[in-house]
Design an enzyme around this catalytic site. Structure first.
Site, PDB file in Angstrom:
ATOM      1  N   LYS A 276       7.467  24.096 -14.603  1.00 60.95           N
ATOM      2  CA  LYS A 276       6.710  22.847 -14.450  1.00 60.95           C
ATOM      3  C   LYS A 276       6.119  22.772 -13.041  1.00 60.95           C
ATOM      4  O   LYS A 276       4.954  22.440 -12.843  1.00 60.95           O
ATOM      5  CB  LYS A 276       7.606  21.629 -14.716  1.00 60.95           C
ATOM      6  CG  LYS A 276       6.975  20.319 -14.229  1.00 60.95           C
ATOM      7  CD  LYS A 276       6.819  19.236 -15.232  1.00 60.95           C
ATOM      8  CE  LYS A 276       5.894  18.142 -14.707  1.00 60.95           C
ATOM      9  NZ  LYS A 276       5.910  16.899 -15.384  1.00 60.95           N
TER      10      LYS A 276
ATOM     11  N   ARG B 228       0.804  -1.233   0.000  1.00 60.26           N
ATOM     12  CA  ARG B 228       0.000   0.000   0.000  1.00 60.26           C
ATOM     13  C   ARG B 228       0.831   1.275   0.000  1.00 60.26           C
ATOM     14  O   ARG B 228       0.356   2.352   0.349  1.00 60.26           O
ATOM     15  CB  ARG B 228      -0.962   0.040   1.188  1.00 60.26           C
ATOM     16  CG  ARG B 228      -1.945  -1.101   1.163  1.00 60.26           C
ATOM     17  CD  ARG B 228      -3.131  -0.832   2.062  1.00 60.26           C
ATOM     18  NE  ARG B 228      -4.077  -1.920   1.944  1.00 60.26           N
ATOM     19  CZ  ARG B 228      -3.973  -3.057   2.624  1.00 60.26           C
ATOM     20  NH1 ARG B 228      -2.980  -3.236   3.468  1.00 60.26           N
ATOM     21  NH2 ARG B 228      -4.871  -3.985   2.459  1.00 60.26           N
TER      22      ARG B 228
ATOM     23  N   HIS C 225      10.789  10.891 -28.039  1.00 60.74           N
ATOM     24  CA  HIS C 225       9.660  11.708 -27.579  1.00 60.74           C
ATOM     25  C   HIS C 225       9.939  13.185 -27.857  1.00 60.74           C
ATOM     26  O   HIS C 225       9.086  13.907 -28.371  1.00 60.74           O
ATOM     27  CB  HIS C 225       9.442  11.453 -26.088  1.00 60.74           C
ATOM     28  CG  HIS C 225       8.369  12.290 -25.486  1.00 60.74           C
ATOM     29  ND1 HIS C 225       7.039  12.098 -25.767  1.00 60.74           N
ATOM     30  CD2 HIS C 225       8.421  13.354 -24.631  1.00 60.74           C
ATOM     31  CE1 HIS C 225       6.314  12.990 -25.105  1.00 60.74           C
ATOM     32  NE2 HIS C 225       7.130  13.762 -24.412  1.00 60.74           N
TER      33      HIS C 225
ATOM     34  N   ASN D 144       0.624  20.405 -21.922  1.00 62.94           N
ATOM     35  CA  ASN D 144       0.411  19.511 -23.066  1.00 62.94           C
ATOM     36  C   ASN D 144       0.728  20.182 -24.395  1.00 62.94           C
ATOM     37  O   ASN D 144       0.609  19.554 -25.454  1.00 62.94           O
ATOM     38  CB  ASN D 144      -1.053  19.025 -23.116  1.00 62.94           C
ATOM     39  CG  ASN D 144      -1.365  18.108 -21.962  1.00 62.94           C
ATOM     40  OD1 ASN D 144      -0.459  17.536 -21.366  1.00 62.94           O
ATOM     41  ND2 ASN D 144      -2.631  18.003 -21.623  1.00 62.94           N
TER      42      ASN D 144
ATOM     43  N   LYS E  17       3.253  11.972 -11.308  1.00 61.65           N
ATOM     44  CA  LYS E  17       2.628  10.966 -12.179  1.00 61.65           C
ATOM     45  C   LYS E  17       3.560   9.772 -12.254  1.00 61.65           C
ATOM     46  O   LYS E  17       4.705   9.910 -12.695  1.00 61.65           O
ATOM     47  CB  LYS E  17       2.438  11.515 -13.592  1.00 61.65           C
ATOM     48  CG  LYS E  17       1.299  12.483 -13.765  1.00 61.65           C
ATOM     49  CD  LYS E  17       1.192  12.819 -15.250  1.00 61.65           C
ATOM     50  CE  LYS E  17       0.097  13.812 -15.540  1.00 61.65           C
ATOM     51  NZ  LYS E  17       0.087  14.203 -16.960  1.00 61.65           N
TER      52      LYS E  17
ATOM     53  N   GLU F  95      11.287  19.687 -24.124  1.00 61.53           N
ATOM     54  CA  GLU F  95      10.387  20.059 -23.007  1.00 61.53           C
ATOM     55  C   GLU F  95      10.786  21.419 -22.435  1.00 61.53           C
ATOM     56  O   GLU F  95       9.936  22.206 -21.999  1.00 61.53           O
ATOM     57  CB  GLU F  95      10.424  19.006 -21.886  1.00 61.53           C
ATOM     58  CG  GLU F  95      10.112  17.572 -22.320  1.00 61.53           C
ATOM     59  CD  GLU F  95       8.668  17.338 -22.756  1.00 61.53           C
ATOM     60  OE1 GLU F  95       7.812  18.225 -22.562  1.00 61.53           O
ATOM     61  OE2 GLU F  95       8.409  16.239 -23.312  1.00 61.53           O
TER      62      GLU F  95
ATOM     63  N   HIS G 108       2.432  13.394 -29.660  1.00 61.07           N
ATOM     64  CA  HIS G 108       2.193  11.986 -29.316  1.00 61.07           C
ATOM     65  C   HIS G 108       1.793  11.172 -30.537  1.00 61.07           C
ATOM     66  O   HIS G 108       2.218  10.028 -30.716  1.00 61.07           O
ATOM     67  CB  HIS G 108       1.088  11.862 -28.258  1.00 61.07           C
ATOM     68  CG  HIS G 108       1.594  12.057 -26.866  1.00 61.07           C
ATOM     69  ND1 HIS G 108       0.822  12.614 -25.869  1.00 61.07           N
ATOM     70  CD2 HIS G 108       2.785  11.778 -26.303  1.00 61.07           C
ATOM     71  CE1 HIS G 108       1.529  12.672 -24.751  1.00 61.07           C
ATOM     72  NE2 HIS G 108       2.735  12.168 -24.989  1.00 61.07           N
TER      73      HIS G 108
ATOM     74  N   HIS H 265       2.086  18.409 -27.497  1.00 62.44           N
ATOM     75  CA  HIS H 265       1.975  16.980 -27.237  1.00 62.44           C
ATOM     76  C   HIS H 265       0.802  16.300 -27.933  1.00 62.44           C
ATOM     77  O   HIS H 265       0.815  15.087 -28.085  1.00 62.44           O
ATOM     78  CB  HIS H 265       1.917  16.711 -25.732  1.00 62.44           C
ATOM     79  CG  HIS H 265       3.264  16.769 -25.080  1.00 62.44           C
ATOM     80  ND1 HIS H 265       4.001  17.928 -25.020  1.00 62.44           N
ATOM     81  CD2 HIS H 265       4.029  15.805 -24.490  1.00 62.44           C
ATOM     82  CE1 HIS H 265       5.144  17.681 -24.402  1.00 62.44           C
ATOM     83  NE2 HIS H 265       5.189  16.398 -24.076  1.00 62.44           N
TER      84      HIS H 265
ATOM     85  N   GLU I 220      -4.202  17.399 -12.437  1.00 60.48           N
ATOM     86  CA  GLU I 220      -4.465  17.731 -13.842  1.00 60.48           C
ATOM     87  C   GLU I 220      -5.962  17.803 -14.153  1.00 60.48           C
ATOM     88  O   GLU I 220      -6.473  17.108 -15.021  1.00 60.48           O
ATOM     89  CB  GLU I 220      -3.768  16.727 -14.778  1.00 60.48           C
ATOM     90  CG  GLU I 220      -3.608  17.290 -16.183  1.00 60.48           C
ATOM     91  CD  GLU I 220      -2.806  16.385 -17.111  1.00 60.48           C
ATOM     92  OE1 GLU I 220      -1.697  16.763 -17.465  1.00 60.48           O
ATOM     93  OE2 GLU I 220      -3.300  15.302 -17.451  1.00 60.48           O
TER      94      GLU I 220
ATOM     95  N   ARG J 133      -3.080  22.584 -15.461  1.00 64.96           N
ATOM     96  CA  ARG J 133      -1.848  21.866 -15.773  1.00 64.96           C
ATOM     97  C   ARG J 133      -1.771  21.435 -17.242  1.00 64.96           C
ATOM     98  O   ARG J 133      -0.702  21.131 -17.748  1.00 64.96           O
ATOM     99  CB  ARG J 133      -1.757  20.650 -14.830  1.00 64.96           C
ATOM    100  CG  ARG J 133      -0.520  19.808 -14.986  1.00 64.96           C
ATOM    101  CD  ARG J 133      -0.453  18.791 -13.849  1.00 64.96           C
ATOM    102  NE  ARG J 133       0.610  17.832 -14.021  1.00 64.96           N
ATOM    103  CZ  ARG J 133       0.984  16.976 -13.069  1.00 64.96           C
ATOM    104  NH1 ARG J 133       0.383  16.966 -11.895  1.00 64.96           N
ATOM    105  NH2 ARG J 133       1.948  16.117 -13.276  1.00 64.96           N
TER     106      ARG J 133
END
Ligand SMILES: NC(=O)c1ccc[n+]([C@@H]2O[C@H](COP(=O)([O-])OP(=O)(O)OC[C@H]3O[C@@H](n4cnc5c(N)ncnc54)[C@H](O)[C@@H]3O)[C@@H](O)[C@H]2O)c1
Ligand SMILES: [Zn+2]
Length: 361
Positions: A221, A119, A262, A239, A141, A183, A246, A242, A231, A235
């Site tokens: 960031k 946990r 990426h 993106n 994340k 980025e 992506h 992206h 998000e 936030r």
């Protein structure tokens, strides 16, 4: 070199080459003195980063090393299972701590493994790629890929602290640095015109003071993730580049000879989405050209067959950030200012791909 300290969502981010001392004092404090410390590495960070970390922090207590092969293809449930087993065999308990020493694959995977083991046990990030320093190691994340879908399983879970030591970049190959640089460009474009003016005055190859750039980039960031940790809105600014990025990244893996990184895909996404910003959100022609010029002098041009544009649009529809059948974008109104949740006409998205495609023909 000075150490920078930023407060994030309940934890601190330390940046600088003297941060080794901070890692040491963090780990020998009473809380961890008696407890088991695990360090997750891949074969590259084991070779290039672990010896440097260990010799600089000189821990009195024993440390267990967990190793996984490098690469996105190992950011899986299978690897997680192996790591949970190793933690179990080595007697990890709720008071143990896991240190993620590596790039974004290690921090995503290690963060996920730690946050779900019994946990949840504590974890720290010590990022060693530029991308993980300015992006992946911050914001909570964590997760793994499943059935070819990136970051399909995961959660929001913050580290106890993030220690950023720019010295680790010394051994990082140039193409990996360029990957993170996309980025950095994005951070400047969405939020800080002064920062953009600063970085765009220099070619990527001429950068020597990475600490300054990392400080600046993380501040941006961190601002967005602390304002909107889960998000739910704000936030999404991050993106930018992206939505198309992506899709291009997935396309390049499916149809290209070799996949784009990426960062390379995001660089293409930034150009296309700046074009959309010009047509849809008021970004001036002059600023669009500025962005285009800087990105194309720092990243190679990529050719995709116009026949595949429909496929790219299809991929964008599947992006988990899109609601219903609309393609949702973060766009620039000018350099340093952005707007989220802009629904853009498919025809304009197609036009932006053509714009990119025709740039150098
Ligand atoms: N959680 C987030 O918010 C977030 C944000 C962006 C990206 N990501 C994730 O990050 C991952 C990509 O991260 P990445 O680009 O850092 O990739 P990575 O972790 O695969 O690292 C790239 C390569 O560099 C090697 N390496 C790492 N540090 C090194 C060093 N100092 N010297 C020499 N070699 C070194 C690694 O072994 C690997 O081969 C993706 O899985 C992506 O989904 C997560
Ligand atoms: Zn990204």
């Amino acid at each position: 070199m000075e150490q920078t300290i930023l407060n994030s969502d309940g934890y601190s981010i330390f940046i600088g080459n003297t941060v080794f001392d901070t890692v040491r004092s963090y780990l020998i404090q009473y809380e961890f003195k008696e407890n088991k410390i695990f360090i997750l590495v891949d074969e590259n960070t084991r070779k290039y980063c672990l010896p440097r970390l260990m010799s600089n922090i000189q821990l009195p207590q024993e440390v267990h090393i967990l190793e996984t092969p490098s690469g996105e293809e190992f950011k899986t449930l299978d690897t997680s299972h192996k790591l949970w087993s190793e933690l179990t065999i080595n007697g990890a308990d709720r008071s143990s701590i896991l240190i993620n020493l590596g790039g974004g694959v290690i921090s995503d995977l290690g963060g996920f493994v730690a946050s779900s083991f019994k946990r949840g046990i504590k974890y720290l990030n010590i990022p060693t790629t530029l991308l993980s320093m300015v992006d992946a190691s911050i914001g909570g994340k964590v997760g793994i890929d499943m059935d070819g879908l990136k970051n399909q399983i995961g959660m929001f879970s913050n580290p106890q602290a993030v220690f950023i030591i720019p010295e680790f970049l010394d051994t990082l190959p140039e193409f990996q640095k360029r990957n993170g640089y996309a980025e950095i460009i994005k951070h400047s474009l969405v939020y800080d015109k002064n920062y953009w003016d600063e970085i765009s005055g220099k070619s990527f190859k001429d950068i020597d003071n990475w600490k300054e750039i990392i400080d600046w980039s993380i501040e941006i960031k961190n601002y967005f993730v602390t304002e909107d940790p889960l998000e739910t809105g704000f936030r999404k600014v991050l993106n930018f580049g992206h939505t198309i990025g992506h899709a291009v990244e997935s396309y390049s893996f499916q149809f290209g000879d070799e996949g784009l990184s990426h960062g390379e895909a995001v660089a293409i996404g930034i150009i296309c989405e700046s074009y959309i910003s010009h047509k849809h959100a008021g970004l001036s022609e002059g600023e669009l050209s500025e962005i285009l010029l800087y990105i194309s002098s720092n990243f190679d041009h990529y050719t995709f067959h116009p026949g595949y544009f429909e496929h790219l649009l299809e991929l964008m529809h599947h992006d988990k950030k899109n609601i219903a059948n609309n393609i949702n974008f973060t766009l620039l109104t000018n350099i340093g200012n952005s707007i989220i949740n802009e629904v853009v006409d498919i025809a304009l998205v197609r036009e932006s791909l053509m714009y990119y495609q025709n740039l150098f023909v």
